[in-house]
Design an enzyme around this catalytic site. Structure first.
Site, PDB file in Angstrom:
ATOM      1  N   ASP A   1      -4.250  -7.084  -3.864  1.00 45.58           N
ATOM      2  CA  ASP A   1      -4.871  -6.235  -3.289  1.00 45.58           C
ATOM      3  C   ASP A   1      -3.433  -7.510  -1.963  1.00 45.58           C
ATOM      4  O   ASP A   1      -4.451  -8.551  -1.172  1.00 45.58           O
ATOM      5  CB  ASP A   1      -6.165  -7.142  -3.012  1.00 45.58           C
ATOM      6  CG  ASP A   1      -6.682  -6.835  -2.300  1.00 45.58           C
ATOM      7  OD1 ASP A   1      -6.920  -5.981  -1.183  1.00 45.58           O
ATOM      8  OD2 ASP A   1      -8.058  -6.296  -2.661  1.00 45.58           O
ATOM      9  N   PHE A   2      -3.830  -6.268  -0.400  1.00 43.94           N
ATOM     10  CA  PHE A   2      -3.680  -7.164   1.016  1.00 43.94           C
ATOM     11  C   PHE A   2      -4.419  -7.851   1.428  1.00 43.94           C
ATOM     12  O   PHE A   2      -4.460  -8.382   2.707  1.00 43.94           O
ATOM     13  CB  PHE A   2      -2.650  -6.112   1.586  1.00 43.94           C
ATOM     14  CG  PHE A   2      -2.988  -4.048   2.027  1.00 43.94           C
ATOM     15  CD1 PHE A   2      -3.881  -4.195   2.120  1.00 43.94           C
ATOM     16  CD2 PHE A   2      -2.610  -3.324   1.849  1.00 43.94           C
ATOM     17  CE1 PHE A   2      -5.360  -3.368   2.445  1.00 43.94           C
ATOM     18  CE2 PHE A   2      -3.086  -1.722   1.796  1.00 43.94           C
ATOM     19  CZ  PHE A   2      -4.759  -1.978   2.313  1.00 43.94           C
TER      20      PHE A   2
ATOM     21  N   HIS B   1      -4.187   2.161   9.508  1.00 44.96           N
ATOM     22  CA  HIS B   1      -4.881   3.186  10.182  1.00 44.96           C
ATOM     23  C   HIS B   1      -5.673   3.503   9.635  1.00 44.96           C
ATOM     24  O   HIS B   1      -7.014   4.258  10.126  1.00 44.96           O
ATOM     25  CB  HIS B   1      -4.348   4.953  10.832  1.00 44.96           C
ATOM     26  CG  HIS B   1      -4.047   5.589   9.892  1.00 44.96           C
ATOM     27  ND1 HIS B   1      -3.375   6.458   9.933  1.00 44.96           N
ATOM     28  CD2 HIS B   1      -3.332   5.475   8.670  1.00 44.96           C
ATOM     29  CE1 HIS B   1      -3.714   7.354   8.718  1.00 44.96           C
ATOM     30  NE2 HIS B   1      -3.397   6.400   8.037  1.00 44.96           N
TER      31      HIS B   1
ATOM     32  N   ARG C   1       3.079   1.948   5.619  1.00 46.06           N
ATOM     33  CA  ARG C   1       3.152   3.283   5.801  1.00 46.06           C
ATOM     34  C   ARG C   1       1.796   3.955   6.175  1.00 46.06           C
ATOM     35  O   ARG C   1       1.547   3.758   5.207  1.00 46.06           O
ATOM     36  CB  ARG C   1       4.311   4.230   5.098  1.00 46.06           C
ATOM     37  CG  ARG C   1       4.252   5.063   6.226  1.00 46.06           C
ATOM     38  CD  ARG C   1       5.377   5.894   5.526  1.00 46.06           C
ATOM     39  NE  ARG C   1       5.503   7.368   6.501  1.00 46.06           N
ATOM     40  CZ  ARG C   1       6.731   8.326   6.097  1.00 46.06           C
ATOM     41  NH1 ARG C   1       7.540   8.122   5.072  1.00 46.06           N
ATOM     42  NH2 ARG C   1       7.226   9.103   7.351  1.00 46.06           N
TER      43      ARG C   1
ATOM     44  N   GLY D   1       0.506  -1.056  -0.027  1.00 49.13           N
ATOM     45  CA  GLY D   1       0.252  -0.390  -0.132  1.00 49.13           C
ATOM     46  C   GLY D   1       0.993   1.535   0.048  1.00 49.13           C
ATOM     47  O   GLY D   1       0.710   2.088   0.817  1.00 49.13           O
ATOM     48  N   GLY D   2       1.604   1.418  -0.685  1.00 51.99           N
ATOM     49  CA  GLY D   2       3.005   2.498  -0.540  1.00 51.99           C
ATOM     50  C   GLY D   2       2.670   3.626  -1.574  1.00 51.99           C
ATOM     51  O   GLY D   2       3.673   4.324  -2.087  1.00 51.99           O
TER      52      GLY D   2
END
Length: 407
Positions: free
Chosen positions: A295-296, A315, A311, A245-246
């Protein structure tokens, strides 16, 4: 109405706050690297002590909302760009209005609001000059911060009280059916909204990267040499540092500069549309960074990597979905070798920084998610059968770095 006792108490508070300001100012002059942030905090305490409760109330309900709106309009009016032109020479309302053909009267009303925020210097009635903050806001990547935070967040914030009331004041925990979807009449996660609005999408990535250049890098907090470089297996998947997701790859690009001796693979994993944007920007053209659509929430394809880095990812999601992300990584890890590196806020249990607390409500409105305290991080990580090996921080209000291992 204030009583004599109230006045005496306020005078005592002002005296105490003033002594703190003087002490921190003295420390700053003496070269204490942490004194500047302390001075800012004590100066705010002094203002709070000096204000009456009504003045504090009006500042929050009058000044703050109108300031945000004025800044967003100022960006569209190109006020900051115009102000810095011609070496920042003073400009009249008419000169500031010229590039967009706007009403000089409208520009006057917006520009003087910006001057009250020190975004411009007001040199005479209707005459403004650029200052250092104007110079910053004239740069597209910083103006992008205003565009993103206003266009993405103001509607959800405006609708958040009604949403919570309609849902009997339950904590939002559904990232695809929460305050953001209610406010924008949008189906799907907020990230899907971003990709459907290219201007906001571009503003988001430009702003986030620019902001991070002013904050400590995770490589400044975390012992990279000891924990990543030493013992690195240099062949195949085992050598990989993966940024899940960077975004469009800024973090990995920064990593290559900060740790050039890391000779393992660097892999950016993102959704296909983001990988497309990164490719269009030339990321990976030199073959140092590999781009992989992923897709994580699905099984991790790279097994036994040195590190799985995230990063400002967890959240974005409530605990239930974070556990799915972490479970997919855990299944791919090599115990005793692989690490999960989480770059995210770690809130103090009491007296948390305003940056962290503001971001917590921001994430509630945008993603039905949250910022987490150290205890909450431990609870989440350990519920996945993983262990926190260390938490690293540098500076109040910044992101921390959480190292997670699988034993």
């Amino acid at each position: 109405m204030a009583t004599q006792a109230d006045d005496v108490k306020r005078e005592e508070q002002i005296t105490q706050a003033l002594s703190q300001v003087e002490a921190h100012a003295s420390q700053l002059k003496s070269g204490d690297p942490e004194a500047r942030q302390k001075l800012i905090a004590s100066a705010r305490e002094l203002v709070t002590a000096a204000e009456t409760p009504v003045e504090t109330l009006l500042w929050n309900i009058w000044a703050l909302p109108t300031r945000t709106t004025a800044l967003r309009i100022a960006v569209d009016l190109k006020i900051f760009e115009t102000a810095v032109a011609d070496n920042g020479s003073p400009k009249t309302n008419e000169q500031l209005a010229a590039p967009t053909g706007a009403s000089p009267t409208l520009v006057k009303r917006v520009a003087r609001a910006c001057a009250s925020m020190k975004m411009l210097d007001e040199q005479a009635p209707g005459v403004y000059a650029a200052n250092s903050l104007t110079q910053l806001l004239a740069q597209p990547e910083y103006a992008a911060g205003i565009i993103f935070t206003f266009d993405m967040t103001q509607v959800p914030f405006a609708n958040l009280p009604t949403y919570l009331k309609n849902n009997k004041f339950q904590n939002p925990e559904n990232g695809v059916d929460g305050p953001f979807q209610y406010a924008h009449k949008h189906e799907g996660h907020a990230f899907h909204f971003l990709t459907a609005h290219p201007e906001i999408f571009q503003a988001f990535h430009g702003y986030v990267h620019a902001l991070r250049t002013h904050r400590p890098s995770w490589t400044e907090m975390y012992p990279v040499q000891e924990r990543l470089v030493q013992g690195l297996k240099t062949e195949g998947d085992a050598s990989a540092l993966i940024d899940l997701g960077g975004g469009v790859g800024q973090t990995l690009q920064d990593f290559t500069k900060a740790v050039p001796e890391y000779n393992g693979r660097l892999v950016l994993q993102e959704l296909p549309e983001v990988i497309g944007a990164a490719t269009a920007m030339g990321v990976g053209a030199d073959n140092r960074i590999e781009l992989q659509a992923y897709d994580f929430f699905t099984p991790q394809p790279i097994k036994g990597a040195r590190a799985y880095f995230m990063r400002s990812v967890l959240h974005d999601w409530p605990d239930e979905l974070c556990r799915k992300i972490l479970a997919n990584i855990k299944d791919a890890m090599e115990p005793g070798y692989s690490k999960i590196l989480i770059s995210d806020c770690v809130l103090a249990d009491q007296g948390a920084s305003w940056q962290h607390l503001s971001l917590d409500l921001y994430m509630m409105a945008q993603a039905s998610s949250q910022e987490r305290t150290e205890k909450e991080w431990h609870k989440l990580i350990e519920s996945c059968g993983l262990k926190i090996a260390g938490i690293y921080n540098k500076g109040d209000g910044n992101e921390g770095l959480i190292e997670v291992v699988c034993e």
